[in-house]
Write a protein that holds these residues in place. Structure first.
Motif, mmCIF file in Angstrom:
data_model
loop_
_atom_site.group_PDB
_atom_site.id
_atom_site.type_symbol
_atom_site.label_atom_id
_atom_site.label_comp_id
_atom_site.label_asym_id
_atom_site.label_seq_id
_atom_site.Cartn_x
_atom_site.Cartn_y
_atom_site.Cartn_z
ATOM 1 N N PRO A 231 0.791 -1.231 0.000
ATOM 2 C CA PRO A 231 0.000 0.000 0.000
ATOM 3 C C PRO A 231 0.828 1.290 0.000
ATOM 4 O O PRO A 231 0.405 2.296 -0.570
ATOM 5 N N PHE A 232 2.013 1.274 0.642
ATOM 6 C CA PHE A 232 2.756 2.542 0.757
ATOM 7 C C PHE A 232 3.292 3.019 -0.605
ATOM 8 O O PHE A 232 3.066 4.181 -0.980
ATOM 9 N N PRO A 233 3.976 2.157 -1.374
ATOM 10 C CA PRO A 233 4.354 2.621 -2.715
ATOM 11 C C PRO A 233 3.148 2.848 -3.624
ATOM 12 O O PRO A 233 3.204 3.675 -4.545
ATOM 13 N N HIS A 234 2.052 2.149 -3.346
ATOM 14 C CA HIS A 234 0.844 2.376 -4.150
ATOM 15 C C HIS A 234 0.393 3.841 -4.053
ATOM 16 O O HIS A 234 -0.039 4.447 -5.039
ATOM 17 N N ARG A 235 0.535 4.413 -2.861
ATOM 18 C CA ARG A 235 0.190 5.837 -2.697
ATOM 19 C C ARG A 235 0.948 6.704 -3.712
ATOM 20 O O ARG A 235 0.392 7.593 -4.355
ATOM 21 N N VAL A 236 2.249 6.425 -3.817
ATOM 22 C CA VAL A 236 3.115 7.254 -4.663
ATOM 23 C C VAL A 236 2.781 7.039 -6.140
ATOM 24 O O VAL A 236 2.717 7.991 -6.932
ATOM 25 N N ARG A 237 2.538 5.784 -6.503
ATOM 26 C CA ARG A 237 2.209 5.496 -7.907
ATOM 27 C C ARG A 237 0.913 6.188 -8.321
ATOM 28 O O ARG A 237 0.795 6.687 -9.435
ATOM 29 N N LEU A 238 -0.065 6.221 -7.408
ATOM 30 C CA LEU A 238 -1.328 6.906 -7.739
ATOM 31 C C LEU A 238 -1.059 8.380 -8.053
ATOM 32 O O LEU A 238 -1.570 8.921 -9.029
ATOM 33 N N ALA A 239 -0.242 9.020 -7.216
ATOM 34 C CA ALA A 239 0.044 10.449 -7.436
ATOM 35 C C ALA A 239 0.791 10.662 -8.752
ATOM 36 O O ALA A 239 0.506 11.605 -9.502
ATOM 37 N N LEU A 240 1.739 9.774 -9.054
ATOM 38 C CA LEU A 240 2.498 9.910 -10.306
ATOM 39 C C LEU A 240 1.587 9.716 -11.522
ATOM 40 O O LEU A 240 1.678 10.449 -12.506
ATOM 41 N N GLU A 241 0.689 8.743 -11.430
ATOM 42 C CA GLU A 241 -0.242 8.511 -12.536
ATOM 43 C C GLU A 241 -1.215 9.676 -12.680
ATOM 44 O O GLU A 241 -1.529 10.100 -13.783
ATOM 45 N N GLU A 242 -1.689 10.198 -11.554
ATOM 46 C CA GLU A 242 -2.615 11.337 -11.621
ATOM 47 C C GLU A 242 -1.916 12.551 -12.245
ATOM 48 O O GLU A 242 -2.530 13.313 -12.969
ATOM 49 N N ALA A 243 -0.624 12.722 -11.925
ATOM 50 C CA ALA A 243 0.127 13.852 -12.476
ATOM 51 C C ALA A 243 0.526 13.614 -13.934
ATOM 52 O O ALA A 243 0.986 14.522 -14.613
#
Ligand SMILES: N[C@@H](CCC(=O)N[C@@H](CS)C(=O)NCC(=O)O)C(=O)O
Length: 249
Positions: free
Chosen positions: A16-28
């Motif tokens: 879940p923790f890296p998933h947070r970062v991937r979501l933000a990168l994909e959203e950006a």
């Protein structure tokens, strides 16, 4: 804005923790290289030696050339552990992506939501799934999170933001893990929690999870089969050894 540098993320699809970062990168909608790290028994030795001595994920490198998996990042790059710190960094270096709202009051609200996730939701997640706690622990924490959402629709602070990135990887995993009915739970606890979460009492939270799950950023980063596979192994190991896990998931 200064030119965007290369972004490298050390991560694992199931966590879940890296998933947070991937979501933000994909959203950006920015490109990034992902280096997959196997966790626990299979963790590669070079990761602690050459990249991050604590050997946790996520770990983000900003700048430098493309990295081979077992290569040390250059010392003149920005290197960050801690998913929430990385989310704030991404919001700062990618201002046009609106990962945080411009309005100071909404930014503060986003941070309060993140704080509730990090304290209440994560404690309940661990207490319920890993320590055999009562379903009330989970249900009460989810009620706290639901109460912080705008009343009928929208994301944590209206538009999608890093507050949603902080919460949703855990909410997605809660549904998946409840369906698995792990051996670490008290007798009947999984069914009771699932029944509560599917009831009208949680209609707003259900809509919130559904709206997040429908975003392209989730489609690109969510692998339910991988989460199930890893968690099955971990739950079986915990049930066998009665081992209480370290304070991470
Ligand atoms: N507080 C950290 C937690 C990171 C964390 O615990 N990551 C787990 C994976 S979900 C990990 O790397 N575990 C491997 C280990 O501790 O050996 C964050 O928010 O990034």
């Amino acid at each position: 804005m200064s030119e965007l540098k290369r972004i490298t993320l050390y991560a694992a699809v199931e966590s879940p923790f890296p998933h947070r970062v991937r979501l933000a990168l994909e959203e950006a909608q920015v490109p990034y290289d992902m280096i997959s790290i196997s966790l626990y028994d299979d963790k590669p030795e070079w990761y602690a030696k050459k990249v991050y001595p604590e050997a946790k994920i996520p770990y983000l490198v900003y700048g430098g050339p493309k990295l081979k998996p077992d290569e040390a990042p250059s010392p003149d790059t920005v290197q960050l552990p801690e998913s929430l710190v990385i989310l704030e960094f991404l919001a700062d270096i990618l201002p046009s992506a609106n990962l945080l709202p411009a309005d100071p009051a909404l930014r503060a609200k986003a941070r309060l939501f993140i704080q509730a996730v990090e304290t209440k939701l994560l404690a309940a997640f661990r207490g319920f799934f890993f320590m055999g706690g009562s379903p009330d622990i989970l249900v009460n924490a989810l009620e706290d999170i639901q109460r912080m959402l705008p009343p009928s629709e929208g994301y944590a602070v209206g538009e999608w933001s890093i507050a949603d990135a902080a919460a949703v990887p855990f909410l997605m995993r809660i549904s998946t893990m409840l369906k698995m009915n792990p051996p670490t739970l008290q007798e009947g606890a999984g069914e009771r929690a699932l029944e509560a979460l599917r009831s009208p009492r949680f209609a707003r939270l259900q809509k919130y999870v559904h709206d997040n799950a429908a975003r392209p950023s989730m489609a690109k980063t969510w692998d339910e089969a991988a989460v199930e596979k890893l968690m099955k192994v971990r739950f079986e190991r915990m049930a066998k050894t009665k081992q209480v896990p370290a304070p991470h998931v």
